[in-house]
Every structure is written in C-alpha cells, then in structure tokens.
Design a protein around this motif. Structure first.
Motif, PDB file in Angstrom:
ATOM      1  N   ALA A   4       0.835  -1.209   0.000  1.00 37.21           N
ATOM      2  CA  ALA A   4       0.000   0.000   0.000  1.00 37.21           C
ATOM      3  C   ALA A   4       0.866   1.253   0.000  1.00 37.21           C
ATOM      4  CB  ALA A   4      -0.938  -0.007   1.205  1.00 37.21           C
ATOM      5  N   ASP A   5       1.971   1.235   0.764  1.00 37.89           N
ATOM      6  CA  ASP A   5       2.881   2.381   0.781  1.00 37.89           C
ATOM      7  C   ASP A   5       3.513   2.591  -0.595  1.00 37.89           C
ATOM      8  OD1 ASP A   5       2.434   2.892   3.469  1.00 37.89           O
ATOM      9  OD2 ASP A   5       4.084   1.618   4.126  1.00 37.89           O
ATOM     10  N   THR A   6       3.920   1.486  -1.223  1.00 32.66           N
ATOM     11  CA  THR A   6       4.496   1.572  -2.567  1.00 32.66           C
ATOM     12  C   THR A   6       3.490   2.166  -3.545  1.00 32.66           C
ATOM     13  OG1 THR A   6       5.931  -0.343  -2.193  1.00 32.66           O
ATOM     14  CG2 THR A   6       5.473   0.242  -4.480  1.00 32.66           C
ATOM     15  N   VAL A   7       2.260   1.673  -3.497  1.00 32.18           N
ATOM     16  CA  VAL A   7       1.218   2.150  -4.403  1.00 32.18           C
ATOM     17  C   VAL A   7       0.971   3.640  -4.200  1.00 32.18           C
ATOM     18  CG1 VAL A   7      -1.258   1.997  -4.897  1.00 32.18           C
ATOM     19  CG2 VAL A   7       0.122  -0.085  -4.725  1.00 32.18           C
ATOM     20  N   ASN A   8       0.865   4.076  -2.969  1.00 32.59           N
ATOM     21  CA  ASN A   8       0.617   5.497  -2.709  1.00 32.59           C
ATOM     22  C   ASN A   8       1.766   6.369  -3.187  1.00 32.59           C
ATOM     23  OD1 ASN A   8      -1.922   5.155  -1.554  1.00 32.59           O
ATOM     24  ND2 ASN A   8      -1.078   4.807   0.488  1.00 32.59           N
ATOM     25  N   ALA A   9       2.994   5.889  -3.011  1.00 38.22           N
ATOM     26  CA  ALA A   9       4.153   6.651  -3.476  1.00 38.22           C
ATOM     27  C   ALA A   9       4.156   6.772  -4.990  1.00 38.22           C
ATOM     28  CB  ALA A   9       5.443   5.985  -2.989  1.00 38.22           C
ATOM     29  N   VAL A  10       3.802   5.693  -5.677  1.00 38.52           N
ATOM     30  CA  VAL A  10       3.769   5.717  -7.143  1.00 38.52           C
ATOM     31  C   VAL A  10       2.652   6.628  -7.635  1.00 38.52           C
ATOM     32  CG1 VAL A  10       3.444   4.326  -9.221  1.00 38.52           C
ATOM     33  CG2 VAL A  10       4.798   3.429  -7.327  1.00 38.52           C
ATOM     34  N   ARG A  11       1.503   6.588  -6.995  1.00 38.66           N
ATOM     35  CA  ARG A  11       0.398   7.470  -7.389  1.00 38.66           C
ATOM     36  C   ARG A  11       0.827   8.935  -7.327  1.00 38.66           C
ATOM     37  NH1 ARG A  11      -4.119   4.115  -3.937  1.00 38.66           N
ATOM     38  NH2 ARG A  11      -4.930   2.832  -5.643  1.00 38.66           N
ATOM     39  N   GLN A  12       1.490   9.306  -6.258  1.00 41.61           N
ATOM     40  CA  GLN A  12       1.926  10.690  -6.111  1.00 41.61           C
ATOM     41  C   GLN A  12       2.961  11.057  -7.160  1.00 41.61           C
ATOM     42  OE1 GLN A  12       3.186  11.280  -2.044  1.00 41.61           O
ATOM     43  NE2 GLN A  12       1.254  10.523  -1.214  1.00 41.61           N
ATOM     44  N   ARG A  13       3.833  10.121  -7.473  1.00 48.74           N
ATOM     45  CA  ARG A  13       4.896  10.393  -8.430  1.00 48.74           C
ATOM     46  C   ARG A  13       4.365  10.528  -9.858  1.00 48.74           C
ATOM     47  NH1 ARG A  13      10.134  12.319  -8.542  1.00 48.74           N
ATOM     48  NH2 ARG A  13      11.251  11.434 -10.316  1.00 48.74           N
ATOM     49  N   LEU A  14       3.418   9.687 -10.220  1.00 50.12           N
ATOM     50  CA  LEU A  14       2.961   9.634 -11.607  1.00 50.12           C
ATOM     51  C   LEU A  14       2.015  10.762 -11.982  1.00 50.12           C
ATOM     52  CD1 LEU A  14       2.242   5.821 -12.095  1.00 50.12           C
ATOM     53  CD2 LEU A  14       4.122   7.134 -13.095  1.00 50.12           C
ATOM     54  N   GLY A  15       1.177  11.201 -11.059  1.00 50.03           N
ATOM     55  CA  GLY A  15       0.103  12.097 -11.454  1.00 50.03           C
ATOM     56  C   GLY A  15      -0.976  11.330 -12.191  1.00 50.03           C
ATOM     57  N   ARG A  16      -1.777  12.027 -12.957  1.00 45.88           N
ATOM     58  CA  ARG A  16      -2.963  11.411 -13.558  1.00 45.88           C
ATOM     59  C   ARG A  16      -2.776  10.947 -15.000  1.00 45.88           C
ATOM     60  NH1 ARG A  16      -6.976   9.972 -10.276  1.00 45.88           N
ATOM     61  NH2 ARG A  16      -8.753  11.230 -10.947  1.00 45.88           N
ATOM     62  N   VAL A  17      -1.868  11.567 -15.732  1.00 38.34           N
ATOM     63  CA  VAL A  17      -1.766  11.279 -17.166  1.00 38.34           C
ATOM     64  C   VAL A  17      -0.309  11.084 -17.564  1.00 38.34           C
ATOM     65  CG1 VAL A  17      -2.311  12.057 -19.500  1.00 38.34           C
ATOM     66  CG2 VAL A  17      -3.826  12.682 -17.606  1.00 38.34           C
ATOM     67  N   GLY A  18      -0.044  10.009 -18.298  1.00 39.65           N
ATOM     68  CA  GLY A  18       1.272   9.743 -18.862  1.00 39.65           C
ATOM     69  C   GLY A  18       1.157   9.421 -20.340  1.00 39.65           C
ATOM     70  N   VAL A  19       2.217   8.860 -20.883  1.00 37.64           N
ATOM     71  CA  VAL A  19       2.313   8.632 -22.331  1.00 37.64           C
ATOM     72  C   VAL A  19       2.823   7.218 -22.578  1.00 37.64           C
ATOM     73  CG1 VAL A  19       3.457   9.356 -24.461  1.00 37.64           C
ATOM     74  CG2 VAL A  19       2.752  11.066 -22.759  1.00 37.64           C
ATOM     75  N   ASP A 276      -5.733   4.915 -11.900  1.00 37.84           N
ATOM     76  CA  ASP A 276      -4.834   5.815 -11.176  1.00 37.84           C
ATOM     77  C   ASP A 276      -4.093   6.750 -12.122  1.00 37.84           C
ATOM     78  OD1 ASP A 276      -4.870   4.760  -8.314  1.00 37.84           O
ATOM     79  OD2 ASP A 276      -4.500   2.933  -9.453  1.00 37.84           O
ATOM     80  N   HIS A 277      -3.765   6.249 -13.296  1.00 38.10           N
ATOM     81  CA  HIS A 277      -2.881   6.953 -14.229  1.00 38.10           C
ATOM     82  C   HIS A 277      -3.220   6.412 -15.604  1.00 38.10           C
ATOM     83  CE1 HIS A 277       0.859   9.053 -15.312  1.00 38.10           C
ATOM     84  NE2 HIS A 277       1.290   7.962 -15.937  1.00 38.10           N
ATOM     85  N   VAL A 278      -3.533   7.287 -16.545  1.00 33.28           N
ATOM     86  CA  VAL A 278      -3.921   6.864 -17.893  1.00 33.28           C
ATOM     87  C   VAL A 278      -2.798   7.220 -18.855  1.00 33.28           C
ATOM     88  CG1 VAL A 278      -5.630   7.051 -19.733  1.00 33.28           C
ATOM     89  CG2 VAL A 278      -6.349   7.232 -17.351  1.00 33.28           C
ATOM     90  N   LEU A 279      -2.431   6.245 -19.694  1.00 27.80           N
ATOM     91  CA  LEU A 279      -1.337   6.418 -20.642  1.00 27.80           C
ATOM     92  C   LEU A 279      -1.897   6.718 -22.027  1.00 27.80           C
ATOM     93  CD1 LEU A 279       0.793   3.359 -19.490  1.00 27.80           C
ATOM     94  CD2 LEU A 279       1.146   5.759 -18.875  1.00 27.80           C
ATOM     95  N   LEU A 280      -1.690   7.935 -22.501  1.00 30.47           N
ATOM     96  CA  LEU A 280      -2.085   8.300 -23.858  1.00 30.47           C
ATOM     97  C   LEU A 280      -1.156   7.634 -24.854  1.00 30.47           C
ATOM     98  CD1 LEU A 280      -2.446  12.187 -23.684  1.00 30.47           C
ATOM     99  CD2 LEU A 280      -4.212  10.489 -23.289  1.00 30.47           C
TER     100      LEU A 280
END
Length: 303
Positions: A4-19, A276-280
């Motif tokens: 859960a800690d890993t997941v929360n850290a990754v969520r904060q790092r990634l933001g909402r949108v990637g590529v 959590d994060h969508v990749l365009l």
C-alpha cells in the motif's frame, strides 16, 4: 515498506496522465532522447514503451530515456516473461530503480502465443507460469542493488484470473487495448490498494473518416491476436465487430478521437472508473505523436 505504501508513493509520483509511445520502438536513440525530453517538458507524468520480440531491449531503452531526462518516470509495458529468467528480470529492474530511484515502473506480461511461438519459445499455461514467475522474481530480490525507493511491479492483465494474480502478487495492473468499460472491471478485482494503469490510444482529429482511418490501422493489427479478441468478446463485442479492421462501434471504443475536449472526456472516463494513471498513445509516426501530445497538454495537465 508495504505494498500500500508503494502504491501510494507511485500514485503521487505519476500524477494522472502519462504517455505510451509505440513509435519509440523503431526510433533511433537521438529521436528517443529528444522525445523523452519533450514529453517531460510538457509535464506528462510518465513515458512508457512496450517490447516487441526481435526489437529493442526495453531495459536498455528505459536507461537511455532516463539518462536524457531529469524527473519523468519511465515504464515498460510489458516486459515479456518467456524471454527472461525471473532473476534476470528482477536484476534488470532493480538496477534501473537503484540508478534512478523512483523513476522506473515495470509491468511484466505473457504477451501473445503467436509472437512467442514464432520466436522459438514455448507458450504454455500462461496463468500458472505468471504466478510462478512472480514468485521467482521475489526469490531473487534479496541480493540486488539497494534502493531507498521500492520497485513498482505490475502485471499486464486483461481477464479476471490474471487480474487476480496482479492483485495478489504485484502492485497492480497495466491494461492495453481496452475500452474504458474495462477499467471499472479491473478496479473491482484489484480493490482500492493496487494500481490500475490503462493505455488509451488517441487520434487528435475531428474528421470522422480521417480519424477512423488512422484508428482502424491500429485496431486491425491487434485484432489479429486471439487473446485480445477474446477479451473484447467478454466485454460484449462480437465477431461482426472484428471484420474489416473493426466496426465503427469497436474502433470508437478503443481509440479516442476528436478534438481536445473529446479526448479529455475519454481520459476522465478511465479516471472516474478507477484508473490511477492513464497512458495516452497518440497514433502516427513519432513526429505526429509528439505534436498531438503538445496540443493535448493544456487540456489534460495541471497548471
């Protein structure tokens, strides 16, 4: 650190949108570096590419992209488990994570039987193999490089049983070639404490004939793969939808096209459904894809 800690850290790092850029798989090193720098400058949270057997080595490619940038997260979606021993997969990922802490996400997957078999490898019982493989990675994790940030590990999964493996033995799931209607199904299986990161193909064009023509080339390629067709059948599509490169209904569900507002709406369908994060994945050559990302950034990214 817990999952859960890993997941929360990754969520904060990634933001909402990637590529997610398939075009990087055939691009030269200089073009890849420039693209990574531009994607980072625009403010996207991550840059992913896949593995095509016989093409670029994805761990080396990730190193090239991270060395050319200062903060963007890179991801492999997916690294093929048939071509590497579990300890080799673990060591490669751990080495990147130690060299660029917090900037690398690994998604492992079974790929498809056709490509694996054509490479002279044996594709057999993928669900069982994945479970054993992840356990093998865990067993090899103790002797790798030390890093203060955990290595996020996802599974490329579509159907319920593989999604359960992602929930039970990884930090989440990376989904590919799925409509937005798949995302709530993935979230329901994964629960709240795992990552759900879908890829979404896009075409920034408002003419229906032009946009669907570009989209259909993409859809037609992946419709040749039985595992992807079977997943679409489970989502309510039929063989009629698979004819002639895909029906308009299927093409429109798999590829978001239109203006910035229309594409933003599709991204938010995934986010509202639990992503959590969508990749365009803008479709086209590398120059065309970067231009689309440039035009979409003001609508999709904060600030």
């Amino acid at each position: 650190m817990t999952t859960a800690d890993t997941v929360n850290a990754v969520r904060q790092r990634l933001g909402r949108v990637g590529v997610w850029l398939g075009a990087l798989r055939t691009a030269g090193a200089d073009a890849g570096r420039y693209t990574a720098q531009r994607v980072e400058e625009l403010g996207y949270g991550s840059l992913w590419t896949g593995e095509r057997l016989g093409g670029k080595e994805p761990f080396a490619e990730s190193a090239v992209l991270m060395a050319a940038t200062s903060k963007i997260v890179t991801g492999i979606g997916i690294a093929n488990i048939w071509t590497r021993h579990p300890s080799v997969m673990q060591q490669g990922a751990a080495t990147l994570n130690a060299a660029w802490p917090g900037r690398f996400v690994l998604a492992v997957g079974v790929g498809n039987a056709e490509a694996v078999s054509s490479s002279g490898l044996t594709y057999d019982k993928p669900l069982d193999h994945m479970s054993r493989y992840l356990a093998g990675m865990d067993a090899a994790s103790g002797g790798g490089p030390v890093c203060e940030r955990p290595l996020p590990r996802l599974v490329g999964a579509l159907r319920p049983k593989m999604l359960e493996v992602a929930r039970d033995q990884a930090d989440g799931v990376h989904t590919f070639f799925v409509p937005a209607s798949h995302t709530p199904l993935a979230r329901a299986v994964l629960g709240p404490d795992r990552l759900v990161i879908p890829e979404q193909a896009v075409v920034l064009a408002t003419d229906a004939t032009e946009a669907r023509g570009i989209a259909r080339e993409h859809v037609d390629f992946y419709l040749r793969l039985p595992n992807l067709r079977n997943n679409l059948r489970a989502l309510g599509y039929s063989d009629d939808d698979f004819e002639t490169g895909g029906s308009d209904r299927l093409v429109d569900a798999l590829v978001a096209w239109g203006d910035e507002t229309a594409i933003t709406r599709r991204i938010h369908e995934h986010l509202d459904a639990g992503a959590d994060h969508v990749l365009l994945q803008p479709l086209g050559d590398l120059g065309t894809t970067v231009d689309q990302l440039d035009r979409l950034a003001p609508a999709l990214l904060p600030g």
